[in-house]
Write a protein that holds these residues in place. Structure first.
Motif, PDB file in Angstrom:
ATOM      1  N   ARG A  12      -8.965 -21.275 -49.477  1.00  0.00           N
ATOM      2  CA  ARG A  12      -9.561 -21.463 -48.157  1.00  0.00           C
ATOM      3  C   ARG A  12     -11.033 -21.089 -48.235  1.00  0.00           C
ATOM      4  O   ARG A  12     -11.412 -20.203 -48.991  1.00  0.00           O
ATOM      5  N   ASP A  13     -11.823 -21.713 -47.389  1.00  0.00           N
ATOM      6  CA  ASP A  13     -13.247 -21.367 -47.368  1.00  0.00           C
ATOM      7  C   ASP A  13     -13.479 -20.242 -46.360  1.00  0.00           C
ATOM      8  O   ASP A  13     -14.330 -20.307 -45.496  1.00  0.00           O
ATOM      9  N   ILE A  14     -12.656 -19.228 -46.471  1.00  0.00           N
ATOM     10  CA  ILE A  14     -12.754 -18.120 -45.539  1.00  0.00           C
ATOM     11  C   ILE A  14     -12.782 -16.845 -46.367  1.00  0.00           C
ATOM     12  O   ILE A  14     -12.166 -16.778 -47.423  1.00  0.00           O
ATOM     13  N   GLN A  15     -13.552 -15.870 -45.916  1.00  0.00           N
ATOM     14  CA  GLN A  15     -13.739 -14.661 -46.704  1.00  0.00           C
ATOM     15  C   GLN A  15     -12.575 -13.705 -46.519  1.00  0.00           C
ATOM     16  O   GLN A  15     -12.576 -12.887 -45.622  1.00  0.00           O
ATOM     17  N   LEU A  46       3.286 -14.143 -43.380  1.00  0.00           N
ATOM     18  CA  LEU A  46       3.400 -15.434 -42.696  1.00  0.00           C
ATOM     19  C   LEU A  46       3.625 -16.567 -43.690  1.00  0.00           C
ATOM     20  O   LEU A  46       2.944 -16.645 -44.714  1.00  0.00           O
ATOM     21  N   PHE A  47       4.564 -17.446 -43.342  1.00  0.00           N
ATOM     22  CA  PHE A  47       4.824 -18.642 -44.154  1.00  0.00           C
ATOM     23  C   PHE A  47       4.614 -19.866 -43.267  1.00  0.00           C
ATOM     24  O   PHE A  47       5.186 -19.946 -42.177  1.00  0.00           O
ATOM     25  N   GLY A  48       3.828 -20.823 -43.733  1.00  0.00           N
ATOM     26  CA  GLY A  48       3.492 -21.984 -42.905  1.00  0.00           C
ATOM     27  C   GLY A  48       4.594 -23.032 -42.850  1.00  0.00           C
ATOM     28  O   GLY A  48       5.613 -22.933 -43.539  1.00  0.00           O
ATOM     29  N   ALA A  49       4.370 -24.048 -42.023  1.00  0.00           N
ATOM     30  CA  ALA A  49       5.308 -25.159 -41.891  1.00  0.00           C
ATOM     31  C   ALA A  49       5.423 -25.902 -43.220  1.00  0.00           C
ATOM     32  O   ALA A  49       4.509 -25.882 -44.043  1.00  0.00           O
ATOM     33  N   THR A  70      -2.197 -23.274 -40.192  1.00  0.00           N
ATOM     34  CA  THR A  70      -3.491 -23.789 -39.732  1.00  0.00           C
ATOM     35  C   THR A  70      -4.565 -22.745 -40.044  1.00  0.00           C
ATOM     36  O   THR A  70      -4.261 -21.589 -40.340  1.00  0.00           O
ATOM     37  N   ASN A  71      -5.806 -23.149 -39.935  1.00  0.00           N
ATOM     38  CA  ASN A  71      -6.899 -22.190 -40.151  1.00  0.00           C
ATOM     39  C   ASN A  71      -6.847 -21.064 -39.127  1.00  0.00           C
ATOM     40  O   ASN A  71      -7.131 -19.914 -39.450  1.00  0.00           O
ATOM     41  N   ASP A  72      -6.471 -21.409 -37.889  1.00  0.00           N
ATOM     42  CA  ASP A  72      -6.372 -20.370 -36.857  1.00  0.00           C
ATOM     43  C   ASP A  72      -5.305 -19.334 -37.205  1.00  0.00           C
ATOM     44  O   ASP A  72      -5.484 -18.141 -36.988  1.00  0.00           O
ATOM     45  N   GLU A  73      -4.190 -19.814 -37.743  1.00  0.00           N
ATOM     46  CA  GLU A  73      -3.111 -18.894 -38.109  1.00  0.00           C
ATOM     47  C   GLU A  73      -3.511 -18.034 -39.309  1.00  0.00           C
ATOM     48  O   GLU A  73      -3.275 -16.828 -39.334  1.00  0.00           O
ATOM     49  N   THR A  74      -4.127 -18.699 -40.295  1.00  0.00           N
ATOM     50  CA  THR A  74      -4.558 -17.955 -41.479  1.00  0.00           C
ATOM     51  C   THR A  74      -5.572 -16.882 -41.103  1.00  0.00           C
ATOM     52  O   THR A  74      -5.585 -15.787 -41.667  1.00  0.00           O
ATOM     53  N   LEU A  77     -19.485 -25.182 -34.085  1.00  0.00           N
ATOM     54  CA  LEU A  77     -19.406 -24.134 -35.101  1.00  0.00           C
ATOM     55  C   LEU A  77     -18.676 -22.892 -34.603  1.00  0.00           C
ATOM     56  O   LEU A  77     -18.331 -22.009 -35.385  1.00  0.00           O
ATOM     57  N   LYS A  78     -18.411 -22.833 -33.300  1.00  0.00           N
ATOM     58  CA  LYS A  78     -17.823 -21.617 -32.730  1.00  0.00           C
ATOM     59  C   LYS A  78     -16.500 -21.187 -33.397  1.00  0.00           C
ATOM     60  O   LYS A  78     -16.367 -20.024 -33.802  1.00  0.00           O
ATOM     61  N   PRO A  79     -15.533 -22.135 -33.580  1.00  0.00           N
ATOM     62  CA  PRO A  79     -14.260 -21.700 -34.192  1.00  0.00           C
ATOM     63  C   PRO A  79     -14.474 -21.083 -35.569  1.00  0.00           C
ATOM     64  O   PRO A  79     -13.912 -20.036 -35.892  1.00  0.00           O
ATOM     65  N   LYS A  80     -15.315 -21.707 -36.350  1.00  0.00           N
ATOM     66  CA  LYS A  80     -15.589 -21.216 -37.706  1.00  0.00           C
ATOM     67  C   LYS A  80     -16.261 -19.830 -37.656  1.00  0.00           C
ATOM     68  O   LYS A  80     -15.915 -18.923 -38.424  1.00  0.00           O
ATOM     69  N   THR A  81     -17.176 -19.685 -36.736  1.00  0.00           N
ATOM     70  CA  THR A  81     -17.858 -18.395 -36.585  1.00  0.00           C
ATOM     71  C   THR A  81     -16.862 -17.305 -36.196  1.00  0.00           C
ATOM     72  O   THR A  81     -16.895 -16.188 -36.722  1.00  0.00           O
ATOM     73  N   ILE A  82     -15.960 -17.668 -35.288  1.00  0.00           N
ATOM     74  CA  ILE A  82     -14.952 -16.691 -34.859  1.00  0.00           C
ATOM     75  C   ILE A  82     -14.017 -16.325 -36.016  1.00  0.00           C
ATOM     76  O   ILE A  82     -13.688 -15.157 -36.213  1.00  0.00           O
ATOM     77  N   HIS A  83     -13.628 -17.309 -36.807  1.00  0.00           N
ATOM     78  CA  HIS A  83     -12.803 -17.006 -37.979  1.00  0.00           C
ATOM     79  C   HIS A  83     -13.501 -16.022 -38.904  1.00  0.00           C
ATOM     80  O   HIS A  83     -12.888 -15.098 -39.423  1.00  0.00           O
ATOM     81  N   ASN A  84     -14.764 -16.245 -39.111  1.00  0.00           N
ATOM     82  CA  ASN A  84     -15.487 -15.372 -40.026  1.00  0.00           C
ATOM     83  C   ASN A  84     -15.595 -13.947 -39.475  1.00  0.00           C
ATOM     84  O   ASN A  84     -15.457 -12.970 -40.213  1.00  0.00           O
TER      85      ASN A  84
END
Lengths: 250, 250
Positions: A92-95, A121-124, A130-134, A212-219
């Motif tokens: 994932r491109d998430i830190q 957590l195990f995905g479908a 999803t990125n939100d779940e991760t 960009l808001k969702p991505k910013t919030i994930h970070n």
């Protein structure tokens, strides 16, 4: 043969997120119980609950486990957990901290030994998490399988992770618990902090681009989750936000 | 991500003994390939071979593996192997080394690193391996699962064992190979020795009770397998038998 302490069983849960096939839910319950664990949560199972296919496939296991927790959102399932792991096949491109199954198992065994509640957590089946779940998880788990043929079914993933945790618990050296062991705050505290932070940042015009808001919030989430703040630190953080807002208001 | 050396893949095989369901054969092929291995032998599969159900369930995996070896007897499959492991859920009243999956994996990784060919036997779905089949193995493997709920399906057993071996190979410390490492004789040499010994003992009236003979032979086998004789030692043993016979004949 040794068995896992009941306390550890109580503090561990597997969370199937939007599972599609009842057969896989039943097989996951069996895999979990094979490894001595018994807590299973289901987030929005496609075919609802109860599901006759899950009952048939899990037959024998369901009678030896508490009924699964059924929730509409991952967030509701992980309240009270001190550390949440998300299984993922893709990078994932998430830190976030990425662990192998073995590494995660050692970490989980250590947390369980320290009295922490944890969730995996195990995905479908097809789509994974999803990125939100991760983004809800503190750490990611990737099982290092043959890269040219890595697809496992859901119950097999549950089996491998639960097996690694079982073995880590059974073979764990009895080490004295550190007096200074940091106990991270329960998930709901982090959640409240994040919601409040997001709200205040929104009001402050922090999110310039809506895209960009969702991505910013994930970070932001990842950063805060990685910090593993204690309850005291979370209170401090709330204090900081309050202070900054009141300063700005002046 | 690291992958297992081709040499190790070549020297490892899983052997399904009298598998009943094609679906389980296909799922076992997938599990094996998930872990980077590719050699699968089938001993008397119930529905013959090729089996459309095995092909359908293993779809995707079969194309990336050599065709499975089909044999009528375990003995024929393990020719050339230097060490044979039998998976078992039950404890046996036979004197053999019993290993957990983890312990077996370490042992297998060490043997593969030393250039030895090895095989792991998996029994039929319901009945497992017969005593005769188990007696062929040098060591037994029992996965330490929840004793109150330990039944795994065939492909799950293959997955856990193959996963442990994969992880043992990937995480194995690079240690210099000992110059004195003992290479046990290939299976056929032991087999010949055992047959000859049995024959000579039969002639000598060693087996007083016909009922006890199979058990006695199993115990002899176990003893000889545990010794892990080299080719030279087996020749010596043949010499001993010859000497004893000729002495008796005098």
């Amino acid at each position: 043969m040794q068995e896992i302490d009941q306390q550890f069983k109580d503090h561990f849960k597997a969370v199937l997120v939007r599972p599609q096939m009842g057969e896989n839910i039943g097989a996951s319950a069996r895999a979990l119980l094979n490894c001595g664990f018994e807590n299973l949560d289901l987030i929005n199972p496609r075919d609802g609950w109860p599901d006759p296919k899950a009952e048939a496939m899990g037959s024998g296991a369901w009678q030896k486990m508490p009924p699964p927790g059924i929730f509409n959102a991952v967030k509701d399932s992980i309240q009270g957990c001190r550390h949440v792991y998300a299984t993922t096949a893709r990078s994932r491109d998430i830190q976030k901290n990425v662990l192998t199954g073995r590494e995660a198992a050692e970490d989980i065994a250590e947390r369980l030994s320290g009295g922490q509640k944890i969730a995996v957590l195990f995905g479908a089946e097809r789509t994974g998490l999803t990125n939100d779940e991760t983004a809800l998880a503190h750490s990611l788990i990737t099982i290092p399988l043959n890269q040219e043929f890595s697809s496992l079914n859901l119950a097999q993933s549950v089996l491998l992770i639960a097996y690694d945790i079982r073995m880590a618990l059974l073979t764990r050296r009895e080490e004295p618990l550190s007096q200074n062991a940091i106990i991270p705050a329960p998930y709901q505290d982090i959640d409240l902090l994040l919601s409040r932070l997001e709200e205040e940042l929104e009001k402050a015009g922090f999110f310039r681009s809506k895209d960009l808001k969702p991505k910013t919030i994930h970070n932001l989430k990842s950063m805060i989750l990685r910090a593993e703040m204690t309850e005291q630190e979370i209170r401090t953080f709330h204090g900081i936000i309050s202070a900054l807002i009141s300063k700005k208001a002046q």
